[in-house]
Design a protein around this motif. Structure first.
Motif, mmCIF file in Angstrom:
data_model
loop_
_atom_site.group_PDB
_atom_site.id
_atom_site.type_symbol
_atom_site.label_atom_id
_atom_site.label_comp_id
_atom_site.label_asym_id
_atom_site.label_seq_id
_atom_site.Cartn_x
_atom_site.Cartn_y
_atom_site.Cartn_z
ATOM 1 N N GLN A 310 0.121 -1.733 15.353
ATOM 2 C CA GLN A 310 0.604 -1.594 14.113
ATOM 3 C C GLN A 310 -0.744 -1.730 12.930
ATOM 4 O OE1 GLN A 310 3.436 -4.680 15.158
ATOM 5 N NE2 GLN A 310 4.723 -3.632 13.659
ATOM 6 N N VAL A 311 -1.786 -2.259 13.691
ATOM 7 C CA VAL A 311 -2.958 -2.279 12.773
ATOM 8 C C VAL A 311 -3.974 -2.080 13.759
ATOM 9 C CG1 VAL A 311 -1.993 -4.147 11.420
ATOM 10 C CG2 VAL A 311 -3.362 -4.802 13.403
ATOM 11 N N PRO A 312 -5.265 -1.442 12.995
ATOM 12 C CA PRO A 312 -6.164 -0.999 13.775
ATOM 13 C C PRO A 312 -7.233 -2.081 14.548
ATOM 14 C CG PRO A 312 -6.679 -0.609 11.702
ATOM 15 C CD PRO A 312 -5.447 -0.985 11.696
ATOM 16 N N TRP A 313 -7.549 -2.233 15.699
ATOM 17 C CA TRP A 313 -8.240 -3.274 16.276
ATOM 18 C C TRP A 313 -9.745 -2.700 16.183
ATOM 19 C CZ3 TRP A 313 -8.894 -7.632 16.910
ATOM 20 C CH2 TRP A 313 -9.300 -8.346 18.207
ATOM 21 N N GLN A 314 -10.292 -3.353 15.001
ATOM 22 C CA GLN A 314 -11.637 -2.895 14.643
ATOM 23 C C GLN A 314 -12.785 -3.751 15.176
ATOM 24 O OE1 GLN A 314 -11.061 -2.920 10.488
ATOM 25 N NE2 GLN A 314 -10.716 -0.704 10.440
ATOM 26 N N PHE A 315 -13.748 -3.301 15.553
ATOM 27 C CA PHE A 315 -15.224 -3.907 16.047
ATOM 28 C C PHE A 315 -16.253 -3.307 15.046
ATOM 29 C CE2 PHE A 315 -12.656 -4.215 19.731
ATOM 30 C CZ PHE A 315 -13.115 -5.206 20.398
ATOM 31 N N ASN A 316 -17.313 -4.443 14.650
ATOM 32 C CA ASN A 316 -18.455 -4.290 14.006
ATOM 33 C C ASN A 316 -19.251 -3.156 14.745
ATOM 34 O OD1 ASN A 316 -20.383 -4.318 12.439
ATOM 35 N ND2 ASN A 316 -21.123 -6.299 12.845
ATOM 36 N N ALA A 317 -19.273 -1.964 14.237
ATOM 37 C CA ALA A 317 -20.063 -0.690 14.641
ATOM 38 C C ALA A 317 -21.071 -0.551 14.159
ATOM 39 C CB ALA A 317 -18.858 0.341 15.078
ATOM 40 N N ARG A 318 -21.655 -1.167 12.971
ATOM 41 C CA ARG A 318 -22.687 -0.673 12.119
ATOM 42 C C ARG A 318 -24.078 -0.891 12.808
ATOM 43 N NH1 ARG A 318 -23.894 -4.337 7.191
ATOM 44 N NH2 ARG A 318 -22.192 -5.769 7.129
ATOM 45 N N TRP A 319 -24.192 -1.598 14.064
ATOM 46 C CA TRP A 319 -25.508 -1.570 14.692
ATOM 47 C C TRP A 319 -25.513 -0.805 15.897
ATOM 48 C CZ3 TRP A 319 -28.150 -3.584 11.060
ATOM 49 C CH2 TRP A 319 -27.590 -4.616 10.171
ATOM 50 N N ASP A 320 -24.489 0.065 16.334
ATOM 51 C CA ASP A 320 -24.654 0.711 17.311
ATOM 52 C C ASP A 320 -25.779 1.845 17.377
ATOM 53 O OD1 ASP A 320 -22.258 -0.534 18.148
ATOM 54 O OD2 ASP A 320 -20.798 1.101 17.777
ATOM 55 N N VAL A 321 -26.134 2.190 16.035
ATOM 56 C CA VAL A 321 -27.255 3.213 15.931
ATOM 57 C C VAL A 321 -28.563 2.556 16.486
ATOM 58 C CG1 VAL A 321 -25.994 4.383 13.881
ATOM 59 C CG2 VAL A 321 -27.718 2.405 13.468
ATOM 60 N N ASN A 322 -28.413 1.226 16.755
ATOM 61 C CA ASN A 322 -29.917 0.737 17.250
ATOM 62 C C ASN A 322 -29.818 0.628 18.535
ATOM 63 O OD1 ASN A 322 -30.572 0.448 14.528
ATOM 64 N ND2 ASN A 322 -29.868 -1.774 14.493
ATOM 65 N N ALA A 323 -28.964 0.952 19.445
ATOM 66 C CA ALA A 323 -29.076 0.835 20.846
ATOM 67 C C ALA A 323 -29.890 1.406 21.647
ATOM 68 C CB ALA A 323 -27.372 1.500 21.569
ATOM 69 N N GLY A 324 -30.382 2.409 21.052
ATOM 70 C CA GLY A 324 -31.724 3.000 21.539
ATOM 71 C C GLY A 324 -33.081 2.556 21.174
ATOM 72 N N LEU A 325 -33.050 1.856 20.596
ATOM 73 C CA LEU A 325 -34.433 1.216 19.986
ATOM 74 C C LEU A 325 -35.144 0.512 20.933
ATOM 75 C CD1 LEU A 325 -33.535 0.113 16.122
ATOM 76 C CD2 LEU A 325 -34.804 2.344 17.245
ATOM 77 N N PRO A 326 -36.402 0.580 21.309
ATOM 78 C CA PRO A 326 -37.084 -0.229 22.161
ATOM 79 C C PRO A 326 -36.820 -1.724 22.202
ATOM 80 C CG PRO A 326 -38.646 1.704 21.487
ATOM 81 C CD PRO A 326 -37.362 1.803 20.711
#
Length: 329
Positions: A310-326
């Motif tokens: 009934q409601v979206p199960w949201q996660f904080n995804a703002r940092w996903d773009v950093n996953a490939g950083l050394p």
């Protein structure tokens, strides 16, 4: 109101944290421990009946908790019953639980805690639902693979960095309450002084080993890092941008704390699928929640709405773009 002094507020503004001793009484702490011991014994009895742990022999909550956590094959079979927030798992279902007990509600609405919060955020106070119980066994009792910050050492982060971006403008205050003494030996908080003046720091997303969003240690200024020791019943206030973590528990006993958060009424919480409530209001005192059963019901209803789609199960995804950083490797 017996809140913070002008001097304390100035120190909080300067450092981004403040230690306040002797806020809760020994009787209030004992009520919390009684509630948690009752939960632990109930959960442990079920695990004993399943043959997953032997009968517990300890006397105190600490002894029984450490004993149970050492024997159980999945620590979350115990821990999820003790946290005061539903777990942030990818697939929530009706088996997932938490502690929404009366002693915890009494803690969230404790007059002295609210007086202190009012000193910082004003008299219209909302209890933010991003909250946790941290009950950390001695590090030598934990398997090496355990990295979750509720049980093991807490990785570096800002509280503003682990919630959804809609709350970036929210005046959120963290109240980190010590149930046991928090010392360098048993894993007290550590914080980077004045880091709250530097805006939101880049975080790395969780990994397969740990779902915890974190700031890599490589960008922490350890010359400004200080330990924040505090006695049982005391607390540490944290600005939402203060970079902080905790040490490993190198003692032979548990280190127990609560992470509570308060904010002005009407501002986004950063985790809208979870229920907050009005804890204090001068403008509308009739809207203040005073019934612990009603608060518990809000959480179970929220779980059911999430599970039912009934409601979206949201996660904080703002940092996903950093996953490939050394620096995040």
């Amino acid at each position: 109101m017996a809140g913070l002094t002008v001097g304390q507020l100035e120190r909080f503004d300067e450092d981004g944290y403040l230690v306040v001793e002797d806020v809760l009484t020994s009787q209030e702490l004992a009520a919390i421990e009684d509630e948690y011991l009752e939960i632990l014994d109930r959960v442990a009895a079920g695990l004993v009946a399943q043959g997953r742990i032997p009968p517990l022999r300890g006397i105190t909550f600490s002894e029984r908790y450490v004993e149970a956590m050492q024997h159980v094959d999945d620590m979350y079979a115990i821990y999820q019953h003790l946290d005061i927030c539903l777990p942030m798992v990818r697939e929530l279902d009706l088996s997932h639980t938490m502690n929404a007990g009366a002693a915890v509600f009494d803690l969230l609405t404790n007059r002295r805690l609210l007086d202190i919060a009012e000193s910082v955020i004003g008299p219209e106070i909302y209890s933010n639902p991003v909250q946790h119980t941290r009950i950390k066994p001695p590090a030598h009792c934990l398997p090496d693979a355990v990295t979750d910050s509720n049980i093991a050492a807490t990785t570096w982060h800002q509280d503003a960095g682990v919630i959804n971006p809609e709350a970036d403008g929210t005046h959120m205050l963290t109240v980190w309450l010590a149930v046991t003494d928090a010392t360098i030996e048993n894993g007290c908080l550590i914080a980077e002084r004045a880091s709250h003046r530097e805006d939101l720091t880049m975080h790395c997303p969780g990994t397969a080993a740990s779902a915890t969003t974190y700031i890599p240690e490589a960008i922490i200024d350890f010359d400004r890092v200080v330990p924040l020791e505090v006695g049982a019943g005391g607390l540490v206030l944290l600005h939402k941008l203060t970079e902080h973590g905790s040490l490993d528990n190198r003692s032979d006993d548990i280190r127990w704390s609560f992470d509570l958060r308060y904010q002005p009424i009407g501002q986004p919480t950063g985790r809208s699928v979870f229920p907050g409530f009005i804890a204090r209001s001068e403008a509308h005192p009739e809207q203040v929640l005073t019934d612990p059963d009603e608060w518990a019901s809000l959480w179970w209803q929220a779980r059911d709405r999430i599970v039912g789609g009934q409601v979206p199960w949201q996660f904080n995804a703002r940092w996903d773009v950093n996953a490939g950083l050394p620096v995040c490797a």
